[in-house]
Scaffold this active site. Structure first.
Site, PDB file in Angstrom:
ATOM      1  N   ASP A 243       6.172  35.513 -61.149  1.00 30.55           N
ATOM      2  CA  ASP A 243       6.681  35.232 -59.812  1.00 30.55           C
ATOM      3  C   ASP A 243       6.787  33.737 -59.618  1.00 30.55           C
ATOM      4  OD1 ASP A 243       7.057  37.710 -58.810  1.00 30.55           O
ATOM      5  OD2 ASP A 243       5.068  37.879 -57.890  1.00 30.55           O
TER       6      ASP A 243
ATOM      7  N   MET B 280      14.100  38.889 -44.273  1.00 30.49           N
ATOM      8  CA  MET B 280      14.154  38.271 -42.943  1.00 30.49           C
ATOM      9  C   MET B 280      12.919  38.727 -42.169  1.00 30.49           C
ATOM     10  SD  MET B 280      17.956  38.972 -41.495  1.00 30.49           S
ATOM     11  CE  MET B 280      17.846  40.741 -41.374  1.00 30.49           C
TER      12      MET B 280
ATOM     13  N   ASP C 153       5.382  46.278 -55.979  1.00 28.85           N
ATOM     14  CA  ASP C 153       5.345  45.928 -57.396  1.00 28.85           C
ATOM     15  C   ASP C 153       4.902  47.099 -58.258  1.00 28.85           C
ATOM     16  OD1 ASP C 153       6.109  43.279 -57.144  1.00 28.85           O
ATOM     17  OD2 ASP C 153       4.075  42.649 -56.640  1.00 28.85           O
TER      18      ASP C 153
HETATM   19  N1  LIG Z   1       7.939  35.123 -43.633  1.00 32.61           N
HETATM   20  C1  LIG Z   1       9.229  35.132 -43.890  1.00 32.61           C
HETATM   21  N2  LIG Z   1      10.133  35.357 -42.934  1.00 32.61           N
HETATM   22  C2  LIG Z   1      11.432  35.361 -43.208  1.00 32.61           C
HETATM   23  N3  LIG Z   1      11.962  35.157 -44.397  1.00 32.61           N
HETATM   24  C3  LIG Z   1      11.111  34.921 -45.409  1.00 32.61           C
HETATM   25  C4  LIG Z   1       9.711  34.899 -45.216  1.00 32.61           C
HETATM   26  N4  LIG Z   1       9.131  34.643 -46.394  1.00 32.61           N
HETATM   27  C5  LIG Z   1      10.112  34.527 -47.281  1.00 32.61           C
HETATM   28  N5  LIG Z   1      11.327  34.686 -46.707  1.00 32.61           N
HETATM   29  C6  LIG Z   1      12.631  34.659 -47.324  1.00 32.61           C
HETATM   30  O1  LIG Z   1      12.764  35.805 -48.154  1.00 32.61           O
HETATM   31  C7  LIG Z   1      12.968  35.409 -49.502  1.00 32.61           C
HETATM   32  C8  LIG Z   1      12.287  36.356 -50.430  1.00 32.61           C
HETATM   33  O2  LIG Z   1      10.886  36.240 -50.280  1.00 32.61           O
HETATM   34  P1  LIG Z   1       9.907  36.934 -51.315  1.00 32.61           P
HETATM   35  O3  LIG Z   1       8.524  36.740 -50.841  1.00 32.61           O
HETATM   36  O4  LIG Z   1      10.387  38.289 -51.620  1.00 32.61           O
HETATM   37  O5  LIG Z   1      10.156  36.121 -52.616  1.00 32.61           O
HETATM   38  P2  LIG Z   1       9.673  34.660 -52.935  1.00 32.61           P
HETATM   39  O6  LIG Z   1       8.412  34.402 -52.184  1.00 32.61           O
HETATM   40  O7  LIG Z   1      10.780  33.706 -52.761  1.00 32.61           O
HETATM   41  O8  LIG Z   1       9.414  34.746 -54.437  1.00 32.61           O
HETATM   42  P3  LIG Z   1       8.193  35.460 -55.142  1.00 32.61           P
HETATM   43  O9  LIG Z   1       8.812  36.663 -55.769  1.00 32.61           O
HETATM   44  O10 LIG Z   1       7.761  34.459 -56.124  1.00 32.61           O
HETATM   45  O11 LIG Z   1       7.163  35.768 -54.093  1.00 32.61           O
HETATM   46  C9  LIG Z   1      12.451  34.009 -49.572  1.00 32.61           C
HETATM   47  O12 LIG Z   1      13.084  33.287 -50.569  1.00 32.61           O
HETATM   48  C10 LIG Z   1      12.814  33.460 -48.208  1.00 32.61           C
HETATM   49  O13 LIG Z   1      14.155  33.058 -48.170  1.00 32.61           O
END
Ligand SMILES: Nc1ncnc2c1ncn2[C@@H]1O[C@H](COP(=O)(O)OP(=O)(O)OP(=O)(O)O)[C@@H](O)[C@H]1O
Ligand SMILES: [K+]
Ligand SMILES: [Mg+2]
Length: 691
Positions: free
Chosen positions: A325, A396, A531
């Site tokens: 990740d 979102m 996951d």
């Molecule tokens: N709390 C939140 N509220 C709204 N959008 C978010 C929030 N956290 C993350 N995002 C958006 O959603 C996307 C996906 O988040 P997600 O946690 O699935 O993956 P990530 O954190 O970017 O990567 P990883 O897989 O390493 O956790 C992020 O890249 C961001 O644009």
């Protein structure tokens, strides 16, 4: 929510700090002694036959014992004693390997107590009677009666009984930190736990069984190697049995050493036959094989990783692709809001307020940092608020306040939701992304207000670690829900080989499947329920201990420290296990071949004087040659126990280079060692009169 994280962490000191699990160091001579009774117990043929090579040695030892009793001689008894020692040393290797886990299991058992479970329906029952699905209340100071998920409340929990880590951890309902483990203690507050374990199959039960090696199954590789060793044994057995000149030798031997000749030709023939066989079959690796496997598991346990099977550890050593990740593994993971970038004509205050409102109920680190940056976190949320929690699918989060619908999230997701396309937004998003930041677009209804710039930092030392992986021939792939530009920027900075952006959990599984179809083994870590399917699909799936029960069930390893970078160490440990096994197999077989050349000429020189030129070792007498070889064969096992337990030292490099290096060291070493060792022992043995 009235409880904050800080309230939880600053609790009264834990009631008597539980003992840290024993972290066994390297081989302690006392451990050898302590394992002797176990080694003797393992002489039971019902146990021995599972190790075919050593079983043959035991049968041989029984046979020479009978011969020695029938026709006693010093030579016969010395051979017999050393054959028994060979078997005991092999058992000792296994017993020592198991003994280190047993100490750990004892600590775990003592940490487990008779706990009473308070069910939500008011009944109190003993913990072992809990069924899957029961709901129990656990309050401050109480021990959690079984494994499960928190379904209500938040609490700080002392998990030192299983992790050895004294800092309390937070467990809460909902998110990916909901799993609790039976036997750990709630330090503050009150939680309701839904029990997920089946009776008698708790995590601690499984952990005890694992470290004790009680239910250790041979891995397919071990079985294959055992079959190969057994086949070699049979070949040597036939070779030895058909050695015609043995009988002649026996007569010559009697003639040469008349003081031991109180026995007839058959007695000597039998004993020499067994000795020769034991020297030639691969006893060294046969003796150490299971210790090597147990030690591999043990090395993982010492790093707080529980492998649910030996097979998983081996697979880790063969991994070709590592899925990591981005957030929290490659980066520090405390992605913080750094600035608000309003669109032209938007009041910065309006953007900040919208960002704040959309994040008031957002418990992710990102959400909390946005509230902190916007200020005014104490201003209560409107009662009519309908929260939209963040999910990896929607990317979102936000809030509906009557007619005001506010969303923040990944640019593509929010723009699609709002139904707008805007060049200015694209420009800001691109700028933030190409710097490695995460842009969160904020929109109210169909109007984009601006962008939140989230910053994260690549962990120090990542580039070097990925470089090491590459040298081992492993491809690292960064997986992220983030947009492709941010992903590319972070991937370049961290030095991973590839990345997968805007990845949903389904994309992860699809990626793993394609890799596996190409014949590659895939390892990954994960914590969320999301996951779980990917963890189950991966060849090595490491679940975080903080994660959900679903994730822990699906993976084949659990990291008690919940450190996603641990995957890299796990792969190294797996590699070390395979390399150690390979090196000692090479050593063992080279050793046996060398012994052949050491003993045969000495024996047959007495029969065929022409062979005397081959007798380069100039051993004292044929009897001494045989006894020296048997003694060497036995003590080489003891000498190699520490290496089998510690593992062959190993630096990352390509498989082929490792192979040639190990062939050189262990192959050549295996050929040379018996010549030196046997000669040395022969010098001592010739001091014994009559041999
Ligand atoms: N709390 C939140 N509220 C709204 N959008 C978010 C929030 N956290 C993350 N995002 C958006 O959603 C996307 C996906 O988040 P997600 O946690 O699935 O993956 P990530 O954190 O970017 O990567 P990883 O897989 O390493 O956790 C992020 O890249 C961001 O644009
Ligand atoms: K041998
Ligand atoms: Mg994330």
């Amino acid at each position: 929510m009235t409880t904050t994280l800080n309230d939880l962490i600053e609790v009264d000191p834990a009631p008597e700090p539980p003992a840290k699990p024993v972290k066994a160091g390297l081989l302690d001579p006392r451990q050898l002694l302590r394992s002797v009774p176990d080694a003797l117990r393992k002489l039971d043929p019902r146990v021995m036959w599972r190790n075919p090579v050593m079983f043959i040695v035991e049968v041989g030892a029984v046979f020479t014992t009978v011969l020695s009793m029938a026709q006693p001689s010093l030579f016969a008894w010395l051979i017999t004693i050393w054959l028994w020692l060979t078997v005991v040393f092999a058992n000792l290797a296994e017993a020592v390997a198991e003994g280190r886990g047993k100490a750990q299991a004892a600590t775990l058992r003592s940490a487990r107590q008779d706990t009473v479970a308070h069910l939500t329906d008011g009944r109190d029952i003993a913990a072992p009677q809990l069924q899957q699905g029961d709901l129990v209340i656990v309050e401050a100071g109480q021990v959690i009666p079984g494994d499960g998920d928190v379904v209500e409340g938040i609490a700080s929990v002392d998990e030192s009984a299983i992790t050895g880590e004294s800092a309390p951890v937070i467990r809460e309902s909902g998110g990916d930190r909901s799993a609790v483990t039976g036997g750990t203690r709630v330090l503050s507050d009150r939680i309701v736990v839904r029990i997920t374990q089946r009776p008698g199959e708790s995590f601690v039960d499984r952990m005890i069984a694992l470290v004790e090696g009680a239910n250790r199954q041979k891995t397919p590789n071990e079985i294959a190697l055992n079959i190969l060793l057994a086949a070699l044994t049979i070949i040597f057995l036939l070779a030895v049995v058909t050695l015609q000149p043995l009988a002649i030798f026996s007569k010559a031997y009697q003639a040469a050493a008349p003081d031991t000749a109180a026995l007839d030709g058959h007695g000597v023939t039998g004993i020499v036959l067994v000795s020769l066989l034991v020297c030639l079959i691969p006893t060294t690796i046969g003796a150490l094989l299971s210790a090597i496997g147990i030690a591999g598991m043990d090395r993982l346990v010492q790093r707080n990783v529980l492998a649910m099977s030996g097979r998983a550890v081996e697979a880790a050593g063969d991994v070709n692709t590592l899925l990591l990740d981005k957030t929290g593994t490659i980066t520090l993971g405390n992605r913080q809001a750094a600035s608000f970038v309003p669109l032209q004509g938007v009041d910065p205050e309006v953007l900040a307020e919208a960002a704040r409102l959309s994040s008031l109920a957002d418990e992710t680190p990102e959400g909390r940092s946005i509230v902190a940056l916007a200020g005014g976190g104490d201003v209560p949320a409107p009662a009519s608020a309908q929260w939209v929690p963040f999910s990896a699918q929607t990317r979102m989060s936000g809030v509906d306040l009557g007619g005001r619908r506010i969303r923040k999230g990944a640019a593509s997701a929010v723009l699609k939701w709002a139904g707008v396309r805007d060049a200015e937004v694209d420009e800001i998003v691109d700028r933030i992304s190409s710097g490695g930041g995460t842009p969160l677009v904020v929109a109210e209804n169909d109007r984009v207000l601006g962008v939140i710039h989230l910053k994260d930092v690549v962990k120090p030392g990542m580039r070097e670690r990925f470089g090491e992986m590459r040298r081992m021939g492993i491809r690292t792939v960064m997986i992220t829900g983030d947009n492709p530009r941010t992903a590319a920027a972070i991937a370049a900075e961290a030095g991973v080989d590839d990345f997968l952006a805007e990845a949903t959990p389904e994309d992860k599984i699809a990626y793993i499947r394609t890799e596996q179809q190409g014949g590659r083994l895939v390892a990954m870590t994960g914590d969320g329920t999301n996951d779980a399917p990917a963890l189950a699909q991966a060849d090595v799936g490491v679940a975080m201990n903080t994660g959900t029960s679903a994730a822990k069930e699906a993976g084949n390893m659990v990291d008690l420290d919940s450190d996603p970078t641990k995957l890299i160490e796990i792969v190294e440990i797996g590699k070390q296990l395979l390399i150690t096994r390979g090196a000692l197999t090479t050593f063992s077989i080279a050793n046996d071949i060398a012994k052949y050349f050491a003993i045969i000429p000495a024996m047959f020189a007495a029969v065929y004087p022409g062979l005397d030129t081959l007798n380069i070792m100039r051993l004292h007498s044929p009897g001494s040659a045989i006894l020296s070889a048997v003694v060497f064969n036995a003590i080489v096992i003891v000498f190699l126990i520490p290496l089998a337990l510690r593992g062959v030292r190993y630096r990352p490099s390509s498989a082929s280079r490792l192979l040639s290096r190990n062939l050189l060291i262990y192959g050549l070493g295996g050929v040379v060692a018996p010549f030196l060792g046997i000669k040395l022992i022969d010098l001592l043995i010739q001091l014994i009169p009559g041999i």
